[in-house]
Design an enzyme around this catalytic site. Structure first.
Site, PDB file in Angstrom:
ATOM      1  N   ASP A 151       0.801  -1.235   0.000  1.00  0.00           N
ATOM      2  CA  ASP A 151       0.000   0.000   0.000  1.00  0.00           C
ATOM      3  C   ASP A 151       0.830   1.279   0.000  1.00  0.00           C
ATOM      4  OD1 ASP A 151       0.874   0.209   2.735  1.00  0.00           O
ATOM      5  OD2 ASP A 151      -0.877  -0.954   3.381  1.00  0.00           O
ATOM      6  N   HIS A 175       6.817  -7.768  -1.255  1.00  0.00           N
ATOM      7  CA  HIS A 175       5.815  -8.274  -2.194  1.00  0.00           C
ATOM      8  C   HIS A 175       5.446  -7.256  -3.262  1.00  0.00           C
ATOM      9  CE1 HIS A 175       4.524 -11.202   1.229  1.00  0.00           C
ATOM     10  NE2 HIS A 175       5.590 -11.630   0.583  1.00  0.00           N
TER      11      HIS A 175
END
Length: 379
Positions: A151, A175
């Site tokens: 995010d 990730h």
């Protein structure tokens, strides 16, 4: 191809917590004592972003603990076969959907869900945990932070004090990130640009998204920007071609966010850097992660093999529960980390109260967790 969603072993989920009961005051004292010597590598997970309004993958109401939830896998999103290519280009969806679980159909479905789900993630703001960790990064207590989150909120918490080069050096996105997109030939663009392409190619879905925002209806969004999408026909969703590929004389609609999907391997350079961060630290601090994915769990095991002290701050069961050498405190990070920062930085030459950057960070952060009653809509 058989790919499974990483989860927490049932034996752990069904066992009572082995963590000792800890009051917030005790947690502050213990975490501060652990972090005070400095040179602490920190690994964060989805639990860190819950107070910013982004749901965790697992834990209470986490989508990935629901056995009926089927995420999109890497091979489904990036199907390179002639069948998949023809499907993406001709839009012959209906017959394929009626016959079987079409790989390319799922890819189009994911891109629509991600198109709708990116806006809430892009609008999310750092919470007190992000800013507390940022303060300790800024002061050098945490030289390296490894996050499983995509995010970008750790970056936002430090955006006013570090340039992009420093952010990329000090924060490793294990990730990947939702904020960039690349095609199957490696042409990358910022996610906002890709969103504009999707809006132009799908005016009806742009209107749908605008209506959701105007009415305050918030689709249930997962940490990877994938929303729950039920009861909606999406056969007409168009994925635009990569403009750079067109300039090079090829057709290519295969584009994906720069995040790691289930079944996709982490890039070798990212894996090597994550191990180097563990090697270089004196201690490992884990915050808001169940360690269900092996990419993070193996970093913990590496630290334990090197006999480095490890402390976890997380509420609920994790894959690491019961491992020898791991100390776990079950207290919400947002409840204690600000006070931890105040305690830790008081042992440094410049007190926290005298550093305006730290003072501002300790005053910052939203607290807007997702609704507990599932009042978010299925878009």
């Amino acid at each position: 191809m058989r790919v499974s969603v990483p989860s927490i072993p049932n034996a752990i989920l069904s066992s009572p917590s082995s963590a000792a009961k800890t009051t917030p005051a005790e947690a502050i004292e213990r975490v501060a004592a652990f972090l005070a010597p400095g040179n602490v590598t920190t690994i964060t997970g989805a639990g860190v972003s819950v107070d910013s309004g982004i749901r965790a993958y697992r834990g209470a109401k986490g989508r990935y603990l629901n056995p009926n939830y089927k995420p999109i896998f890497y091979h489904e999103l990036m199907d390179p076969t002639p069948k998949g290519f023809a499907y993406r280009d001709t839009g012959e969806r209906a017959a394929m959907v009626g016959a079987y679980r079409s790989v390319s159909y799922l890819a189009s479905l994911y891109r629509l869900r991600s198109y709708l789900g990116y806006l809430p993630v892009r609008q999310a703001l750092p919470n007190p945990t992000h800013f507390a960790l940022a303060a300790m990064q800024y002061k050098g207590v945490i030289p390296h932070l490894i996050t499983q989150n995509v995010d970008g909120l750790h970056h936002k918490a430090l955006a006013n004090v570090w340039d992009q080069s420093t952010l990329e050096d000090r924060i490793l996105e294990l990730h990947g990130t939702l904020h960039k997109v690349h095609c199957s030939h490696g042409h990358a663009v910022h996610r906002d640009t890709f969103q504009d392409w999707l809006s132009a190619a799908n005016p009806q879905w742009k209107a749908f998204a605008d209506n959701l925002e105007a009415t305050g209806r918030k689709p249930r969004t997962n940490p990877d920007g994938d929303v729950v999408l039920e009861g909606v026909k999406y056969d007409d969703f168009v994925v635009p071609e990569c403009p750079t590929c067109l300039e090079e004389g090829r057709h290519n609609r295969t584009q994906k966010p720069e995040l790691i999907f289930f079944g996709e391997s982490i890039r070798p350079e990212v894996r090597a850097r994550s191990y180097a961060n563990i090697d270089a630290c004196d201690r490992l601090f884990l915050v808001g992660t169940t360690l269900a994915t092996f990419s993070a769990f193996r970093l913990l095991r590496h630290a334990l093999e090197l006999r480095k002290p490890v402390l976890m701050l997380n509420v609920g069961p994790t894959r690491a529960d019961g491992l020898e050498g791991l100390e776990k405190i079950e207290v919400p990070s947002g409840l204690v980390l600000r006070d931890v920062v105040r305690a830790v930085l008081c042992v440094y030459p410049i007190l926290a109260s005298e550093d305006p950057v730290v003072v501002d960070m300790l005053r910052s952060g939203v607290v807007k967790p997702p609704p507990e009653d599932d009042s978010e809509v299925d878009a």
